[in-house]
Design a protein around this motif. Structure first.
Motif, short mmCIF file in Angstrom:
data_model
loop_
_atom_site.label_atom_id
_atom_site.label_comp_id
_atom_site.label_asym_id
_atom_site.label_seq_id
_atom_site.Cartn_x
_atom_site.Cartn_y
_atom_site.Cartn_z
N LYS A 112 0.83 -6.18 5.74
CA LYS A 112 2.22 -5.97 6.15
C LYS A 112 2.52 -6.68 7.46
O LYS A 112 3.62 -7.20 7.65
CB LYS A 112 2.50 -4.47 6.28
N ALA A 113 1.54 -6.72 8.36
CA ALA A 113 1.77 -7.33 9.67
C ALA A 113 1.60 -8.85 9.65
O ALA A 113 2.42 -9.58 10.21
CB ALA A 113 0.81 -6.72 10.70
N SER A 120 -2.33 -16.01 4.34
CA SER A 120 -1.53 -15.80 3.13
C SER A 120 -1.45 -14.30 2.84
O SER A 120 -2.26 -13.51 3.36
CB SER A 120 -2.15 -16.53 1.94
N GLN A 121 -0.50 -13.92 2.02
CA GLN A 121 -0.35 -12.51 1.70
C GLN A 121 -1.61 -11.94 1.05
O GLN A 121 -2.09 -10.86 1.40
CB GLN A 121 0.85 -12.32 0.77
N ASN A 122 -2.16 -12.68 0.09
CA ASN A 122 -3.37 -12.22 -0.61
C ASN A 122 -4.56 -12.16 0.34
O ASN A 122 -5.34 -11.19 0.31
CB ASN A 122 -3.68 -13.14 -1.79
N ASP A 123 -4.74 -13.18 1.16
CA ASP A 123 -5.87 -13.19 2.10
C ASP A 123 -5.77 -12.03 3.09
O ASP A 123 -6.78 -11.37 3.40
CB ASP A 123 -5.91 -14.51 2.88
N SER A 124 -4.58 -11.75 3.58
CA SER A 124 -4.43 -10.65 4.55
C SER A 124 -4.70 -9.29 3.90
O SER A 124 -5.23 -8.39 4.55
CB SER A 124 -3.03 -10.69 5.18
N LYS A 245 -7.53 -0.19 15.35
CA LYS A 245 -6.69 0.93 15.78
C LYS A 245 -5.28 0.84 15.21
O LYS A 245 -4.51 1.80 15.30
CB LYS A 245 -6.62 0.98 17.31
N LYS A 246 -4.93 -0.33 14.69
CA LYS A 246 -3.64 -0.56 14.02
C LYS A 246 -2.44 -0.19 14.90
O LYS A 246 -1.60 0.63 14.53
CB LYS A 246 -3.60 0.21 12.69
#
Length: 352
Positions: A112-113, A120-124, A245-246
């Motif tokens: 999301k971040a 890339s979206q998939n890699d993240s 810790k997000k």
């Protein structure tokens, strides 16, 4: 098998190409070739390559590594700590991680971040899933603490290798279609006979702690930040990934609130450097300071300490020799940088 070595990362100010020059400078002032059981203190350890270089020399039996970034501390633990780990288990987990498919993974904090920005979206999605998995494996005792550090350091190196950046995380490159490139690879822990201490401390406070302990150190290597660019901000994503810790993120570069800032990057650099040298002079035989002559059109890139200031402070505690080497500095492309030199000051501390 493709394993990451300690130097297999992009890092501002890394001394990988200057190791022999630094060593030659020391030898011209303090010839340690016939000595044994020497100790080495890497005060601002950075990538850790200077510590690795000297820890592998037969003359050195003890090394102290310190850096205030959590991600660097994790990396040192993964590469340097000589605690037990099962490499066959790690290889098995690596294969398990390689079979992950993003379509089977739910969206998470990291996707999301950072999806379609730093990765890339998939890699993240995969990076975020792996990070949470490592915490869960440690909690369930699937892996021990050393295996955790090795696997986490491996994740940091694997993510950094494909990050959509120019080598740091002050920004991501925009208007670039991101491909799925993430491949999880393991680091190769370093085998040493040298005993080690690994710290994540403010360097000035650690120097005072070692002084209180009445430690005796042969060589201290001092490579402080050069300018106003805070390393905790440059590498905020790796810090975030290390601690997991997000935190809430802000701005275009998606950084958390500022923390872990170095006084060496502001106008008080001279005083904090003098304080450090004063402490180290009481426990060390030789102080080696590496610093470059960065002055540019971009004021943020300008060196915080001047050559004369460094020399004056060192001469107050010992005999100083200065050596100069050609060295290509970090540039984001916005600064007018030319004729760059890395200066190595070697100070033999005078006993009082």
């Amino acid at each position: 098998m493709d394993l990451f070595h300690l130097s297999s990362r992009r890092y501002t100010g890394a001394k990988t190409k200057l190791l022999e020059s630094i060593d030659e400078s020391i030898l011209k002032t303090f010839n340690y070739k016939d000595k044994r059981n020497l100790s080495f203190f890497d005060v601002f350890c950075g990538t850790g390559v200077v510590s690795e270089y000297f820890a592998k020399k037969p003359q050195f039996s003890h090394c102290i590594l310190n850096d205030f970034l959590y991600s660097n501390f994790v990396i040192y633990q993964g590469f340097f700590a000589q605690d037990f780990f099962d490499f066959k288990k790690l290889e098995s987990l690596k294969q398990e991680f390689a079979n992950l498919q993003a379509k089977n993974i739910k969206e998470n904090y990291y996707s999301k971040a950072f999806g379609d920005k730093f990765f890339s979206q998939n890699d993240s999605k995969i990076i975020g899933y792996l990070r949470d998995t490592l915490d869960r494996f440690l909690e369930l005792k699937v892996i021990n603490k050393q295996e955790f550090y090795i696997l986490l350091a491996s994740l940091l190196y694997s993510a950094d290798r494909i990050a959509n950046t120019v080598g740091h995380y002050d920004a991501y490159r925009k208007n670039i279609p991101l491909q799925d490139r993430f491949v999880y690879e393991l680091i190769e822990p370093i085998k040493l006979t040298t005993t080690l201490e690994i710290y994540k401390e403010d360097s000035n406070l650690l120097a005072k702690q070692l002084l209180e302990q009445k430690r005796h150190i042969d060589i201290a290597f001092i490579d402080p930040p050069y300018n106003s660019r805070q390393y905790s901000r440059f590498y905020h994503l790796l810090e975030n990934l290390s601690q997991n810790k997000k935190p809430k993120l802000y701005g275009v570069a998606l950084k958390p609130k500022p923390e872990n800032l170095s006084k060496y990057c502001n106008v008080g650099a001279k005083e904090v450097f003098k304080d450090l040298i004063t402490s180290l002079a009481k426990i060390c035989k030789v102080l080696v300071v590496s610093y470059n002559n960065t002055y540019s059109a971009n004021s943020r890139s300008n060196a915080r300490l001047k050559q004369d200031e460094i020399k004056e402070i060192l001469e107050s505690i010992g005999k100083v020799q200065m050596f100069e080497y050609n060295f290509k500095p970090f540039s984001s492309g916005k600064s007018n940088l030319s004729n760059h030199k890395e200066r190595v000051f070697v100070c033999q501390v005078l006993t009082k």
